[in-house]
Design an enzyme around this catalytic site. Structure first.
Site, mmCIF file in Angstrom:
data_model
loop_
_atom_site.group_PDB
_atom_site.id
_atom_site.type_symbol
_atom_site.label_atom_id
_atom_site.label_comp_id
_atom_site.label_asym_id
_atom_site.label_seq_id
_atom_site.Cartn_x
_atom_site.Cartn_y
_atom_site.Cartn_z
ATOM 1 N N GLY A 140 0.835 -1.189 0.000
ATOM 2 C CA GLY A 140 0.000 0.000 0.000
ATOM 3 C C GLY A 140 0.874 1.244 0.000
ATOM 4 O O GLY A 140 1.986 1.241 -0.527
ATOM 5 N N ARG A 141 0.369 2.319 0.625
ATOM 6 C CA ARG A 141 1.132 3.570 0.642
ATOM 7 C C ARG A 141 2.479 3.407 1.338
ATOM 8 O O ARG A 141 3.514 3.828 0.822
ATOM 9 C CB ARG A 141 0.311 4.666 1.326
ATOM 10 N N ILE A 142 2.454 2.777 2.520
ATOM 11 C CA ILE A 142 3.701 2.639 3.274
ATOM 12 C C ILE A 142 4.635 1.642 2.595
ATOM 13 O O ILE A 142 5.837 1.892 2.458
ATOM 14 C CB ILE A 142 3.410 2.226 4.727
ATOM 15 N N THR A 190 6.854 -2.903 11.145
ATOM 16 C CA THR A 190 6.427 -1.594 11.655
ATOM 17 C C THR A 190 4.929 -1.413 11.453
ATOM 18 O O THR A 190 4.430 -0.291 11.515
ATOM 19 C CB THR A 190 7.180 -0.451 10.937
ATOM 20 N N ARG A 230 1.642 -3.923 12.522
ATOM 21 C CA ARG A 230 0.962 -4.295 13.753
ATOM 22 C C ARG A 230 1.514 -5.626 14.235
ATOM 23 O O ARG A 230 1.822 -6.523 13.438
ATOM 24 C CB ARG A 230 -0.561 -4.404 13.541
ATOM 25 N N GLU A 269 1.342 -5.660 22.974
ATOM 26 C CA GLU A 269 1.885 -4.416 23.524
ATOM 27 C C GLU A 269 0.813 -3.664 24.334
ATOM 28 O O GLU A 269 -0.376 -3.767 24.036
ATOM 29 C CB GLU A 269 2.440 -3.533 22.406
ATOM 30 N N GLY A 299 7.368 4.286 15.202
ATOM 31 C CA GLY A 299 7.553 4.436 13.766
ATOM 32 C C GLY A 299 6.988 5.714 13.190
ATOM 33 O O GLY A 299 7.523 6.270 12.235
ATOM 34 N N HIS A 335 7.143 1.200 19.536
ATOM 35 C CA HIS A 335 6.043 1.681 18.682
ATOM 36 C C HIS A 335 6.219 3.181 18.375
ATOM 37 O O HIS A 335 5.320 3.988 18.637
ATOM 38 C CB HIS A 335 4.686 1.429 19.337
#
Length: 269
Positions: free
Chosen positions: A97-99, A179, A181, A210, A233, A231
């Site tokens: 996707g975007r990331i 990075t 879930r 977490e 990122g 967490h």
């Protein structure tokens, strides 16, 4: 919580992109709108993914501890603190996707060859730009990559997507970076594989339970087998400001009688 909410609750405006902690379907049944803050954390998260991709094979945190720990550094030697080169290696991106795409652009600049698995193939222009190879089979991709980057969203369909069976497909020299879930990876199985030397290491910014951390993960970090981050990122000043502004815009739009620009709808089943 949603079932017990009074009639005055009309909007849940999430400060963040992930809505895995919100029962969107239950909210929709009660006529409660849900919004999030997409498209503002892509570059920050991709930066951190790339940082972990470098930190684990090149043993950056171990090197830092040599200078900041109790023992005195004895100086350079030709066979000490050897890591792995990332230039020329194969990167497998789970979720383009975007990331994932932003990670691919960074990784290509570092000389990695780009491979990806996604629900749908990306546009040909993007594939051409990145010289990316699409794998319809996640299993086949995992077995052939040097580094795996997890960048897909957390949904019921992606829970333990990287299961014990799939993690066992990785090469013993492979690294995994997450990075996205924590529950996308079977964490217990990942820990065991790293402990047994069946994969080379991992860089994690997210965890299955977490903020609770697996004690064995912490031991592996102390031995330099994994790099762990809390967490962070998306933790940039610019990103948090952009997120806050989106929350305000969504709230204002809703109470002005308009559809919030970042409304989240329930997944169709």
């Amino acid at each position: 919580l949603i079932a017990q909410a009074g009639d005055n609750l009309k909007l849940i405006a999430n400060f963040g992109n992930g809505i895995d902690r919100i029962d969107v379907a239950a909210a929709a049944k009660k006529g409660i709108a849900v919004t999030n803050t997409p498209n503002v954390l892509t570059e920050d998260t991709a930066d951190m993914t790339m940082a972990l991709m470098l930190a684990v094979p090149r043993r950056l945190t171990e090197g830092d501890y040599v200078l900041t720990g109790e023992k005195k550094w004895s100086g350079w030697s030709p066979t000490w603190m050897l890591g792995r080169r990332i230039w020329g290696k194969r990167l497998g991106i789970v979720g383009m996707g975007r990331i994932g795409t932003a990670v691919a652009r960074r990784a290509k600049a570092f000389g990695l060859s780009i491979h990806y698995h996604n629900r749908h193939r990306v546009m040909p222009a993007v594939e051409d730009e990145l010289e990316a190879t699409y794998w319809e089979s996640l299993d086949q991709m995992l077995a052939r990559m040097d580094i795996i980057s997890v960048n897909c969203p957390s949904t019921p369909a992606t829970f333990h997507l990287l299961s014990a069976r799939r993690l066992a497909l990785l090469q013993p020299t492979a690294y995994i970076v997450n990075t996205a879930r924590g529950d996308i990876i079977d964490e217990e199985s990942l820990v065991k594989l790293v402990q047994d030397g069946k994969i080379a290491g991992a860089g994690l910014d997210v965890y299955e339970h977490e903020p609770a951390l697996n004690a064995r993960l912490l031991k592996l970090a102390a031995k330099g087998k994994v790099v762990l981050l809390p967490h962070m990122g998306s933790a940039t000043l610019e990103g948090r400001i952009d997120m806050g502004e989106k929350v305000i815009i969504n709230i204002r739009a809703f109470f002005d009688g308009h559809r919030p620009p970042d409304r989240v709808l329930p997944l169709r089943t």
